[in-house]
Design an enzyme around this catalytic site. Structure first.
Site, PDB file in Angstrom:
ATOM      1  N   HIS A 134       0.872  -1.184   0.000  1.00  0.00           N
ATOM      2  CA  HIS A 134       0.000   0.000   0.000  1.00  0.00           C
ATOM      3  C   HIS A 134       0.906   1.231   0.000  1.00  0.00           C
ATOM      4  O   HIS A 134       2.009   1.188   0.534  1.00  0.00           O
ATOM      5  CB  HIS A 134      -0.827  -0.041   1.292  1.00  0.00           C
ATOM      6  CG  HIS A 134      -1.907   0.968   1.409  1.00  0.00           C
ATOM      7  ND1 HIS A 134      -1.663   2.269   1.779  1.00  0.00           N
ATOM      8  CD2 HIS A 134      -3.246   0.869   1.225  1.00  0.00           C
ATOM      9  CE1 HIS A 134      -2.813   2.927   1.827  1.00  0.00           C
ATOM     10  NE2 HIS A 134      -3.793   2.102   1.506  1.00  0.00           N
ATOM     11  N   ASP A 211       3.164  -4.185   8.231  1.00  0.00           N
ATOM     12  CA  ASP A 211       1.944  -3.402   8.089  1.00  0.00           C
ATOM     13  C   ASP A 211       0.779  -4.373   8.228  1.00  0.00           C
ATOM     14  O   ASP A 211       0.470  -5.126   7.302  1.00  0.00           O
ATOM     15  CB  ASP A 211       1.975  -2.719   6.709  1.00  0.00           C
ATOM     16  CG  ASP A 211       0.627  -2.148   6.302  1.00  0.00           C
ATOM     17  OD1 ASP A 211      -0.350  -2.303   7.044  1.00  0.00           O
ATOM     18  OD2 ASP A 211       0.571  -1.555   5.210  1.00  0.00           O
ATOM     19  N   CYS A 375      -4.683   2.379  -3.689  1.00  0.00           N
ATOM     20  CA  CYS A 375      -3.455   2.907  -3.051  1.00  0.00           C
ATOM     21  C   CYS A 375      -2.297   1.926  -3.244  1.00  0.00           C
ATOM     22  O   CYS A 375      -1.491   1.715  -2.326  1.00  0.00           O
ATOM     23  CB  CYS A 375      -3.665   3.199  -1.572  1.00  0.00           C
ATOM     24  SG  CYS A 375      -4.829   4.519  -1.297  1.00  0.00           S
TER      25      CYS A 375
END
Ligand code: PLP
Length: 417
Positions: A134, A211, A375
């Site tokens: 992302h 993440d 994204c």
């Protein structure tokens, strides 16, 4: 909620109707008013328990934290601080001092890039990410590279959307300072083998950040078993409010890191001769925090603790299989990413229509999906497409959602062919 019949197969133990009933926005409001929500990878809907906790806090318990000596502020502080322990339980770790409240995953990663990166990365050093990240796990590192003269290296993926582990390992060298990896891809649903990848980094003395924005909503996470140094997630994707999230970091690393932002709450003492800083995590929490947001996140984690996560994951796996088979049967439809371990994310193209047109027609049919680059523009480039249509699942998704999606896609095909 979960059904306590442990003899049943995990997927059958999961009572999706009972879970769904707790989400007011999904209530059946009569013909033409029922929402088929398939954009949970963007943000998850909120259960009544979270909505009630926010209302209750603002109605009866609201006060700032940390500074007031009056009872209301003390109570508010206790509730706020207790959420660090709930986060520890979620991540299977034990030290609340390792939990930093942030605005979300994006801010957590920027915090590490600015604070840890500023201290540990210099010209000629390298940071390794993967092709499927992302933007939140790309741009902060690019900014750090611009500031320091370090270099961003990109681990490749295959057409199946999986990271090529050997190629990743080959990128790790004496100048690699950090690897920053998605736990789960928001665009493909690929579940990265983060424990193995972080172990490859750790064995070379390389720091790792995971993440977890898309992993926490889909199953149990154990940061110690993963062996990462930092882990980030957002409350709003895990049934909590927007504007809050977490950076979990190993205590020795957080203790050694300089402040990220300056202001109130992050100091020990301030004078014009010099300022000293609070210990972690307060050192990284300048300014009045989103108290209600954090308490709402706590309510979401409490709610999640009541769910049989193993059963929920098994149910999602079956639902994903059902959805994949149904979509693949649609002529001209192509699904991106085929990781056998993938979570409930289905990104696809339809050869007769642009993803934005698909999403627009689906919306008319009451089906909310996402269309765009998600994204993840480097990933779009890898697949040679400007955009993808994406349907994503959460704990409240069921077969009726998939049936509505398939029927709306048939309508789309009729319109465009
Ligand atoms: N990382 C991944 C994999 C995501 O899916 C997202 C949000 O979609 C983010 C990071 C950024 O999260 P937030 O916008 O909540 O900070």
């Amino acid at each position: 909620m979960s059904v306590a019949n442990h003899d049943a197969l995990p997927a059958d133990r999961f009572d999706v109707a009972a879970v769904r009933a707790q989400f007011p926005v999904l209530a059946d409001d009569g013909p033409g008013r029922t929402l088929t929500y398939l954009d949970s990878a963007a943000t998850a809907q909120k259960p009544q328990a979270v909505i009630d906790a926010l209302e209750d806090f603002y109605t009866r318990e609201y006060a700032s934290v940390h500074r007031g000596v009056y009872a209301l502020s003390v109570r508010s502080t206790q509730r706020f601080e207790a959420v660090r322990e709930k986060v520890c339980r979620l991540l299977h770790t034990s030290d609340p001092r390792e939990v930093v409240f942030t605005r979300g995953t994006t801010e957590a990663i920027n915090l590490v890039a600015t604070s840890w990166g500023g201290q540990n990365v210099s010209a000629g050093d390298e940071i390794v990410v993967t092709q499927l990240e992302h933007h939140s796990n790309i741009v902060p590192w690019q900014l750090l590279c611009e500031r320091t003269g370090a270099r961003l290296r990109v681990a490749p993926i295959g057409l199946d959307g999986c990271v090529e582990v050997d190629a990743f390992e080959a990128l790790l060298g004496p100048r690699t300072k950090l690897v920053a990896l998605a736990h789960v891809s928001n665009a493909l649903g690929t579940r990265l083998p983060v424990a193995a990848l972080c172990q490859l980094a750790r064995s070379r003395g390389i720091t790792s950040l995971v993440d977890g924005a898309q992993a926490v909503p889909h199953g149990s996470v154990d940061v110690l078993a993963i062996g990462c140094d930092f882990y980030a997630f957002s409350a709003h994707k895990v049934f909590g409010p927007t504007g809050t999230g977490v950076l979990w970091g190993r205590r020795d690393l957080l203790d050694a890191m300089p402040p990220y932002q300056g202001g109130g709450s992050m100091i020990r003492s301030v004078s014009f001769e010099g300022t000293t800083y609070a210990d972690a995590p307060q050192r990284f929490e300048a300014g009045t925090p989103d108290v209600a947001g954090v308490i709402g996140m706590g309510a979401a984690l409490d709610w999640l603790e009541e769910i049989d996560r193993e059963a929920a994951a098994a149910f999602e796996c079956e639902l994903l299989r059902y959805a994949s088979e149904a979509l693949e049967a649609i002529p001209g439809l192509h699904i991106f990413g085929s990781d056998p371990e993938k979570v409930g994310v289905l990104s696809f193209s339809l050869d007769c229509a642009h993803p934005h047109d698909i999403a627009t027609i689906l919306d008319r049919e009451g089906v909310a999906i996402r269309a765009g680059h998600h994204c993840a523009q480097p990933l779009m480039k890898f697949y040679g497409v400007p955009a993808m249509a994406r349907a994503s699942l959460a704990l409240y998704s069921d077969r009726s959602d998939i049936d509505a999606l398939v029927s709306a896609l048939e309508t789309t095909r009729e319109i465009f062919s």
